[in-house]
Write a protein that holds these residues in place. Structure first.
Motif, PDB file in Angstrom:
ATOM      1  N   UNK A 277      43.472  80.070 -47.639  1.00 18.51           N
ATOM      2  CA  UNK A 277      43.693  81.506 -47.399  1.00 18.51           C
ATOM      3  C   UNK A 277      43.251  81.949 -46.009  1.00 18.51           C
ATOM      4  N   UNK A 278      42.097  81.468 -45.564  1.00 20.83           N
ATOM      5  CA  UNK A 278      41.618  81.825 -44.221  1.00 20.83           C
ATOM      6  C   UNK A 278      42.521  81.226 -43.150  1.00 20.83           C
ATOM      7  N   UNK A 279      43.022  80.019 -43.391  1.00 23.22           N
ATOM      8  CA  UNK A 279      43.909  79.381 -42.424  1.00 23.22           C
ATOM      9  C   UNK A 279      45.195  80.188 -42.255  1.00 23.22           C
ATOM     10  N   UNK A 280      45.763  80.622 -43.372  1.00 22.95           N
ATOM     11  CA  UNK A 280      46.986  81.411 -43.279  1.00 22.95           C
ATOM     12  C   UNK A 280      46.716  82.797 -42.714  1.00 22.95           C
ATOM     13  N   UNK A 281      45.543  83.349 -42.983  1.00 21.93           N
ATOM     14  CA  UNK A 281      45.186  84.626 -42.359  1.00 21.93           C
ATOM     15  C   UNK A 281      45.126  84.478 -40.849  1.00 21.93           C
ATOM     16  N   UNK A 282      44.582  83.368 -40.381  1.00 20.16           N
ATOM     17  CA  UNK A 282      44.528  83.131 -38.936  1.00 20.16           C
ATOM     18  C   UNK A 282      45.925  82.920 -38.367  1.00 20.16           C
ATOM     19  N   UNK A 283      46.821  82.311 -39.145  1.00 23.63           N
ATOM     20  CA  UNK A 283      48.206  82.144 -38.690  1.00 23.63           C
ATOM     21  C   UNK A 283      48.868  83.504 -38.507  1.00 23.63           C
ATOM     22  N   UNK A 284      48.684  84.398 -39.481  1.00 24.49           N
ATOM     23  CA  UNK A 284      49.293  85.725 -39.378  1.00 24.49           C
ATOM     24  C   UNK A 284      48.767  86.484 -38.161  1.00 24.49           C
ATOM     25  N   UNK A 285      47.466  86.359 -37.924  1.00 23.40           N
ATOM     26  CA  UNK A 285      46.882  87.031 -36.765  1.00 23.40           C
ATOM     27  C   UNK A 285      47.366  86.399 -35.462  1.00 23.40           C
ATOM     28  N   UNK A 286      47.545  85.095 -35.484  1.00 22.97           N
ATOM     29  CA  UNK A 286      47.843  84.366 -34.255  1.00 22.97           C
ATOM     30  C   UNK A 286      49.289  84.470 -33.822  1.00 22.97           C
ATOM     31  N   UNK A 287      50.204  84.744 -34.757  1.00 21.43           N
ATOM     32  CA  UNK A 287      51.624  84.828 -34.388  1.00 21.43           C
ATOM     33  C   UNK A 287      51.867  85.921 -33.346  1.00 21.43           C
ATOM     34  N   UNK A 288      51.493  87.179 -33.603  1.00 28.01           N
ATOM     35  CA  UNK A 288      51.673  88.178 -32.530  1.00 28.01           C
ATOM     36  C   UNK A 288      50.776  87.910 -31.328  1.00 28.01           C
ATOM     37  N   UNK A 289      49.590  87.320 -31.553  1.00 30.25           N
ATOM     38  CA  UNK A 289      48.729  86.979 -30.429  1.00 30.25           C
ATOM     39  C   UNK A 289      49.360  85.961 -29.510  1.00 30.25           C
ATOM     40  N   UNK A 290      50.042  84.973 -30.092  1.00 29.88           N
ATOM     41  CA  UNK A 290      50.711  83.961 -29.278  1.00 29.88           C
ATOM     42  C   UNK A 290      51.843  84.571 -28.461  1.00 29.88           C
ATOM     43  N   UNK A 291      52.551  85.525 -29.040  1.00 28.95           N
ATOM     44  CA  UNK A 291      53.626  86.194 -28.300  1.00 28.95           C
ATOM     45  C   UNK A 291      53.049  87.001 -27.147  1.00 28.95           C
ATOM     46  N   UNK A 292      51.944  87.703 -27.405  1.00 32.27           N
ATOM     47  CA  UNK A 292      51.282  88.449 -26.336  1.00 32.27           C
ATOM     48  C   UNK A 292      50.842  87.515 -25.211  1.00 32.27           C
ATOM     49  N   UNK A 293      50.240  86.394 -25.571  1.00 35.00           N
ATOM     50  CA  UNK A 293      49.817  85.428 -24.564  1.00 35.00           C
ATOM     51  C   UNK A 293      50.988  84.858 -23.787  1.00 35.00           C
ATOM     52  N   UNK A 294      52.105  84.613 -24.474  1.00 33.78           N
ATOM     53  CA  UNK A 294      53.291  84.093 -23.790  1.00 33.78           C
ATOM     54  C   UNK A 294      53.845  85.115 -22.799  1.00 33.78           C
ATOM     55  N   UNK A 295      53.857  86.396 -23.197  1.00 31.71           N
ATOM     56  CA  UNK A 295      54.332  87.438 -22.284  1.00 31.71           C
ATOM     57  C   UNK A 295      53.464  87.510 -21.033  1.00 31.71           C
ATOM     58  N   UNK A 296      52.155  87.415 -21.228  1.00 28.82           N
ATOM     59  CA  UNK A 296      51.248  87.438 -20.077  1.00 28.82           C
ATOM     60  C   UNK A 296      51.458  86.208 -19.189  1.00 28.82           C
ATOM     61  N   UNK A 297      51.622  85.054 -19.817  1.00 31.77           N
ATOM     62  CA  UNK A 297      51.827  83.833 -19.031  1.00 31.77           C
ATOM     63  C   UNK A 297      53.127  83.894 -18.240  1.00 31.77           C
ATOM     64  N   UNK A 298      54.167  84.464 -18.848  1.00 30.56           N
ATOM     65  CA  UNK A 298      55.440  84.582 -18.139  1.00 30.56           C
ATOM     66  C   UNK A 298      55.329  85.550 -16.962  1.00 30.56           C
ATOM     67  N   UNK A 299      54.580  86.605 -17.167  1.00 32.53           N
ATOM     68  CA  UNK A 299      54.389  87.579 -16.083  1.00 32.53           C
ATOM     69  C   UNK A 299      53.531  87.010 -14.958  1.00 32.53           C
ATOM     70  N   UNK A 300      52.418  86.369 -15.334  1.00 34.38           N
ATOM     71  CA  UNK A 300      51.438  85.958 -14.340  1.00 34.38           C
ATOM     72  C   UNK A 300      51.701  84.574 -13.756  1.00 34.38           C
ATOM     73  N   UNK A 301      52.441  83.727 -14.464  1.00 36.74           N
ATOM     74  CA  UNK A 301      52.541  82.333 -14.034  1.00 36.74           C
ATOM     75  C   UNK A 301      53.968  81.837 -13.860  1.00 36.74           C
ATOM     76  N   UNK A 302      54.787  81.909 -14.914  1.00 31.55           N
ATOM     77  CA  UNK A 302      56.046  81.162 -14.884  1.00 31.55           C
ATOM     78  C   UNK A 302      57.201  81.938 -14.272  1.00 31.55           C
ATOM     79  N   UNK A 303      57.186  83.277 -14.348  1.00 25.40           N
ATOM     80  CA  UNK A 303      58.310  84.058 -13.843  1.00 25.40           C
ATOM     81  C   UNK A 303      59.558  83.909 -14.679  1.00 25.40           C
ATOM     82  N   UNK A 304      59.398  83.660 -15.993  1.00 23.48           N
ATOM     83  CA  UNK A 304      60.533  83.476 -16.898  1.00 23.48           C
ATOM     84  C   UNK A 304      60.307  84.310 -18.154  1.00 23.48           C
ATOM     85  N   UNK A 305      61.340  84.399 -18.990  1.00 25.35           N
ATOM     86  CA  UNK A 305      61.209  85.041 -20.282  1.00 25.35           C
ATOM     87  C   UNK A 305      61.105  86.560 -20.208  1.00 25.35           C
ATOM     88  N   UNK A 306      60.860  87.158 -21.370  1.00 27.66           N
ATOM     89  CA  UNK A 306      60.804  88.614 -21.461  1.00 27.66           C
ATOM     90  C   UNK A 306      59.612  89.170 -20.690  1.00 27.66           C
TER      91      UNK A 306
END
Length: 272
Positions: A191-220
């Motif tokens: 249960x805790x593992x899946x709770x962390x998955x639910x929390x991490x899904x939008x967190x991973x998208x946020x991190x990807x957006x920041x990485x694209x802005x600050x580093x890669x110059x790609x994506x949304x």
């Protein structure tokens, strides 16, 4: 068949709940969106409403090309988010297991994790880029950092939630600490593992957006900044809506998978 039926029933209930949640969220956000633009008297040039976004993506003459571009950007961002999610969750799971097995590891890892959590990612970005470059490694590190800390705390809590009696049974039969972790702690931590998955899904998208802005110059992440710089306001709002809806759908999908898996394991745990 008897063991499968409760799982299917749980999947049906979870799917219905996810659909109702999606409808409720969209039905709540749209009026608030319109009301917010009106209450704060945002100019029509800067503030775009649902009708503007719909027209930009669906009814305008070049809407087909706009949707195609948005889809390509979304696919790239989701790929980046998946990379960060996997990196962050694997690191969090491995570190959580080591922390549960060793107090010394806990004393060394948790302060470092808290430092990474407290320092803004935008401040760490130049150092990360200097160390690993601007490619996939930068995406994995930046997005993984966003995922790591909340997942680590949740998984550690879950691994320590098993009962002492279950641990003693394994140890009585000669099981090591690793055996306790594998046979008792990890199943109890689902249960805790899946709770962390639910929390991490939008967190991973946020991190990807920041990485694209600050580093890669790609994506949304980069496309939003680029469109804002060129005063393409409809494009900015449309991309924000697209990535927000994608985050919501992925969160609900993670919730659906959680319900099915826990229902399946719950039947086995109940018989045990």
């Amino acid at each position: 068949m008897s063991a499968l039926s409760p799982t299917l029933a749980a999947a049906g209930r979870a799917l219905l709940r996810a659909l109702l949640t999606l409808v409720f969220v969209v039905g709540t956000v749209l009026p608030l969106w319109v009301a917010g633009l009106w209450i704060f008297e945002v100019s029509d040039y800067v503030g775009k409403g649902p009708a503007d976004v719909w027209a930009h993506l669906v009814t305008d003459e070049d809407a087909g090309q706009t949707r195609s571009e948005a889809w390509s950007l979304l696919v790239k961002t989701l790929q980046d988010a998946a990379l960060g999610f996997v990196a962050g969750m694997l690191a969090a799971t491995a570190l959580a297991g080591a922390i549960v097995l060793s107090r010394a590891v806990e004393s060394a890892v948790l302060p470092m994790a808290m430092i990474l959590r407290s320092v803004p990612l935008i401040a760490l970005a130049p150092l990360i880029i200097l160390l690993v470059g601007r490619g996939y490694a930068a995406v994995a590190v930046m997005s993984g950092i966003v995922v790591l800390f909340p997942a680590l705390v949740s998984i550690v809590f879950g691994l320590r939630s098993h009962s002492a009696q279950m641990r003693d049974v394994v140890q009585v039969f000669g099981g090591s600490s690793w055996a306790v972790l594998r046979r008792v702690a990890f199943p109890s931590a689902l249960p805790a593992l899946f709770a962390s998955v639910r929390i991490s899904v939008p967190g991973a998208i946020t991190g990807a957006l920041l990485a694209e802005w600050l580093a890669t110059g790609e994506g949304i992440g980069y496309a939003i900044v680029s469109a804002a710089a060129r005063s393409q306001i409809n494009q900015v709002w449309s991309l924000v809506v697209v990535i927000t809806l994608a985050s919501l759908v992925l969160y609900l999908l993670a919730q659906l998978v959680e319900s099915v898996v826990l229902a399946r394991f719950g039947q086995e745990a109940g018989r045990a």
